[in-house]
Design a protein around this motif. Structure first.
Motif, short mmCIF file in Angstrom:
data_model
loop_
_atom_site.label_atom_id
_atom_site.label_comp_id
_atom_site.label_asym_id
_atom_site.label_seq_id
_atom_site.Cartn_x
_atom_site.Cartn_y
_atom_site.Cartn_z
N GLU A 1 24.82 -53.66 55.60
CA GLU A 1 24.91 -54.23 54.25
C GLU A 1 25.01 -55.74 54.30
O GLU A 1 24.41 -56.44 53.48
CB GLU A 1 26.13 -53.64 53.53
CG GLU A 1 25.98 -52.17 53.17
CD GLU A 1 27.23 -51.62 52.49
OE1 GLU A 1 28.17 -52.41 52.26
OE2 GLU A 1 27.26 -50.41 52.20
N GLU B 1 21.61 -57.14 55.05
CA GLU B 1 20.74 -57.06 53.86
C GLU B 1 21.11 -58.14 52.84
O GLU B 1 20.24 -58.64 52.14
CB GLU B 1 20.85 -55.68 53.24
CG GLU B 1 20.24 -54.56 54.07
CD GLU B 1 20.45 -53.19 53.45
OE1 GLU B 1 21.00 -53.14 52.33
OE2 GLU B 1 20.06 -52.18 54.07
N CYS C 1 28.66 -51.32 57.20
CA CYS C 1 29.00 -52.63 56.65
C CYS C 1 28.18 -53.74 57.31
O CYS C 1 27.82 -54.72 56.66
CB CYS C 1 30.49 -52.90 56.83
SG CYS C 1 31.55 -51.88 55.77
#
Length: 222
Positions: free
Chosen positions: A150, A153, A147
């Protein structure tokens, strides 16, 4: 709304003074009420129909049940794994689960034991030290590695704090090392990492210092 005389008041839109019976109350996206004259009512209603922006969205604190901007609420994981949203006042009183991870838990016999930590994003229990992440809107989250990656990103991460497990690797100390052992390891590594030393550099020096600061912080957390 400024009252003028007995039966007149000022419009919150244009400021004109009109009879009270001609004024209409319109609730805006942020929850505030605007009192408008007939000419301003269409504009106020159009504004009220627009979805609230992220900064205007409001939520309820699960502690005091007060209403706050969502940016002022922080997710807190309770010892039973339940995640609640709390205002800054209630966060201090909320019993919190140790979110830094499995390697920091002490068993009943005084030895360190492994447990699971709850990621606040995917809500999965993981056997790893969570990352302490600060998002661009100021929220503090405890995320698992997936997580965290992510979130980075997606561009919503402002800062990721050094994990205690990584700090121990940098200083080359074992889990459960004493304060004296950590301090001794710091002095040894910081000398070699100093920019004036042949094997040192500014980035290495800062990394060692950050590792020591993180473990010192962990000492006060216990």
């Amino acid at each position: 709304m400024a009252a003028v005389g007995k039966r007149q008041a000022g419009c919150d839109g244009c400021g004109q003074t009109v009879p009270l019976e001609e004024l209409t109350t319109v609730t805006m996206p942020d929850g505030d009420a605007a009192v408008c004259c007939p000419a301003c009512v269409p504009h106020a209603r159009a504004a009220a129909e627009k979805p609230a922006s992220l900064d205007q969205r409001r939520g309820t604190c699960d502690g005091c049940t007060g209403e706050f901007l969502e940016s002022q609420l922080e997710a807190v994981t309770l010892p039973d794994g339940t995640t609640v949203d709390c205002c800054s006042s209630c966060i201090a009183d909320a019993p919190q689960r140790d979110g830094d991870g499995a390697d920091e838990t002490t068993g009943a016999d005084g030895t360190e034991s492994e447990t699971e930590s709850l990621c606040r994003q995917c809500h999965e229990l993981v056997r790893e030290e969570l990352f302490r992440v600060t998002t661009i809107d100021g929220r503090n989250e405890r995320l698992c590695a997936s997580c965290k990656d992510e979130a980075e990103e997606a561009g919503v991460v402002r800062d990721v704090e050094l994990r205690k497990s990584r700090a121990r690797e940098i200083l080359d100390v074992e889990q459960g090392a004493s304060d004296d052992a950590i301090r001794e390891a710091y002095h040894e590594h910081v000398k070699r990492a100093h920019p004036d030393h042949k094997s040192g550099s500014r980035s290495a020096f800062q990394l060692v210092k950050n590792a020591y600061d993180r473990l010192r912080e962990a000492e006060f957390d216990r």
